[in-house]
Design an enzyme around this catalytic site. Sequence first.
Site, short mmCIF file in Angstrom:
data_model
loop_
_atom_site.label_atom_id
_atom_site.label_comp_id
_atom_site.label_asym_id
_atom_site.label_seq_id
_atom_site.Cartn_x
_atom_site.Cartn_y
_atom_site.Cartn_z
N GLU A 22 0.82 -1.22 0.00
CA GLU A 22 0.00 0.00 0.00
C GLU A 22 0.86 1.28 0.00
OE1 GLU A 22 -2.85 1.01 -0.66
OE2 GLU A 22 -2.74 3.01 0.22
N PRO A 43 9.30 -8.15 -5.77
CA PRO A 43 8.94 -9.46 -6.33
C PRO A 43 7.44 -9.60 -6.60
CG PRO A 43 10.37 -9.71 -4.41
CD PRO A 43 10.05 -8.26 -4.52
N PRO A 226 -5.51 46.71 14.73
CA PRO A 226 -4.65 47.35 15.72
C PRO A 226 -3.19 46.92 15.62
CG PRO A 226 -5.87 45.55 16.68
CD PRO A 226 -6.35 45.65 15.28
N ASP A 249 -0.51 54.97 7.66
CA ASP A 249 -0.24 55.74 8.88
C ASP A 249 0.92 55.13 9.66
OD1 ASP A 249 -2.24 57.53 8.52
OD2 ASP A 249 -3.72 56.40 9.67
N LYS A 271 2.42 60.98 11.06
CA LYS A 271 3.43 61.78 11.75
C LYS A 271 4.48 60.85 12.35
CE LYS A 271 0.12 65.25 13.04
NZ LYS A 271 -0.81 65.62 14.08
N GLY A 303 -6.37 50.40 12.94
CA GLY A 303 -7.65 50.10 13.57
C GLY A 303 -8.77 50.11 12.56
N ASP A 304 -9.86 50.78 12.92
CA ASP A 304 -10.99 50.96 12.02
C ASP A 304 -10.92 52.40 11.50
OD1 ASP A 304 -13.37 51.25 10.75
OD2 ASP A 304 -14.63 50.66 12.43
N MET A 384 -6.07 58.04 22.56
CA MET A 384 -5.14 59.18 22.59
C MET A 384 -5.17 59.87 23.95
SD MET A 384 -5.97 60.71 18.79
CE MET A 384 -7.70 60.28 18.76
#
Length: 464
Positions: A22, A43, A226, A249, A271, A303-304, A384
Site C-alpha cells: 500500500e 517481487p 490594531p 499611517d 506623523k 484600527g478601524d 489618545m
Amino acid sequence: MKTFPMFLRMRDRDVAIFGGGEQAAQKCRLILKSEARLTVCWPDLDPELAGLAAGGRITWRRSIPQAAEMEHLSLCFIATGCPGLDASLHALAEAARVLVNVVDQPELCEAYTPSIVDRDPVVVAIGTEGTAPVLARQIKSRIEELLEPGLGRLAALAGHLRPAAAARLAPRARRDLWRWVFNGAPRESHRTGAERNAARLIKDAIAAGVAPKASTGTIALVGAGPGGADLITLRGVQRLQEADVIFYDRLVDTAVLELARRDAERVLVGKTPGAQSWPQDRINHVMVQAAREGRTVVRLKCGDPAVFGRLEEEIAAIRNAGLKLEIVPGITAASAAAARLETGLTQRGAVDSVTFISGQLRDGDASPDWGSHLKPGTALAIYMGVGHAAQIRDNLLAQGHLGTCPVDVVARVGHPGETLLTTTLADLEGDLAHAGITNPAILFIRNPKQPAAAQTPIPLRVAG
Ligand code: SAH
C-alpha cells in the site's frame, strides 16, 4: 529552511519505487500525476500496482537493481515495510547518489514529499521537513477550501492566452488584465461553471487591448486593525494585494504592509516623531492624484478607519474628485484591547453602553467632558489619552467619581512591547509615567451598575 522547495520538470526522468504494498502504491499514485517514467521494483505487487503494470502505466521489475543500475534515477522511494531492508536499500541509493525518500523514516530522507493541493497546473505543496505531517494535512484542507476545483483550468486557459496578451498589451496593462482575470468577472464566471463565457471575456479584453480595471479611479480606505497581520480582514488583504500604491499611517503594523504586493509603492503619510508630518490636505491630494493617474490606491489606516480616523475629510476629498470610494472596516483598538484584557466592552446588566472618546480634540477646542459620559452602567474607552491623564483624572474627580475607580490601560496592543496596566484614577498619571507608557494606548474606565438585589428564586412547580 533545511530543505528547499522547488518544482521539477519530470518528463524523461526515471523514478523508482522499492516495495509492492500500500505504501508503495501511495507514492506511485503521487508520481503518476507527473510525466516521470516510473518503475516499481519488488517481487510481488498488490492488486492496484499489478493493474497499473498490466496497463503499461508503470514498469514492473521483480528484482532490486544494483547501485550501478540506479545512477540514472532522478528519485527513488523506499517503501518495503521492513526497516532493515529499507536501511540497506537506502545505503544502495546513497552509493548511487540518487535522491531518496524512505517512507515514514524522515531521518533517512533526502527528499520529503509535501502535502499537495492539486489544481494542475496550479499546485500548492506544503512541507514541514518531516516534523508535522498532520499539520501539513490541516493546512492542505484549508487551502483546498480556498481554491475552487476548476481553478487549474482557468490557469491553463491563462497560460494558453499569454502569448496573445503579450503581443497586444503593454506590461502594465498585462498585469492589470491578469489581476482582473483572477479577481474579477472571468474568475467568477469560471467558478460558476460558465467557462466558455470566462474565456470569451478574456479574449475580448485582449482583443480590445485594454484590461477592464474594476478599480480604476477607486480609493479604498482600509482598516489595518490594531496590529498583527492576522487582525486585518480578508477583504482588507485583498485590497492590499490589488493596490499599486498604499498610503499608510505611522501606527500601521509593518507585518500588515507585508501582505501587499512586493512591487506596490508604500508611502508613510503619518506623523513620525522628529520628521515632518503630512497635513491632511496633502494626504488627500496625493491620494486623489494617484487614483487619477489610474493607479489602484489604498489608504491604510490603523484600527478601524471610522474611529478617530479623520475619515469624513478623506471621504469628502474622494467624492469631490469624482472618484469611487470603498471603505473596508477594521478592528478598532478598543476591541483589541478588551480582547487582550479578556473582558467585554459591555457587560450585560453592569455596563450597558460604552463610549469611544478621545483624550484630545482639535487644537483650540475645549477638552472633552469625559465625566459627563461616565454615568452608572457605562464605560469609557479613551483613545489618545495618555498625555491627558491628569485632565481626565481631574475632570472625573470633579464630577464625583472616586480616586479608587479602577482604570485599565492597554498599550501597543498587538505590537511588540504590548503592555497592560491596572491602576486607579488617582494613580493613573504617576503609574503611566512609572511604566513608561506612551501612546498608542487605550484607557478603560468603567462605572458598572450596582448589582440588583438578589431575587428569591421562584420554586419550580411540579405538574400534578
Ligand atoms: N482608527 C484607530 C484609532 C486612531 S487614533 C482605531 O480604530 O483604533 C490613534 C489612537 O488609537 C492611539 O493614540 C491609541 O489610543 C489608539 N490605538 C491605535 N492603535 C493602538 C494599539 N495598537 N494599541 C493601543 N491603542 C491603539
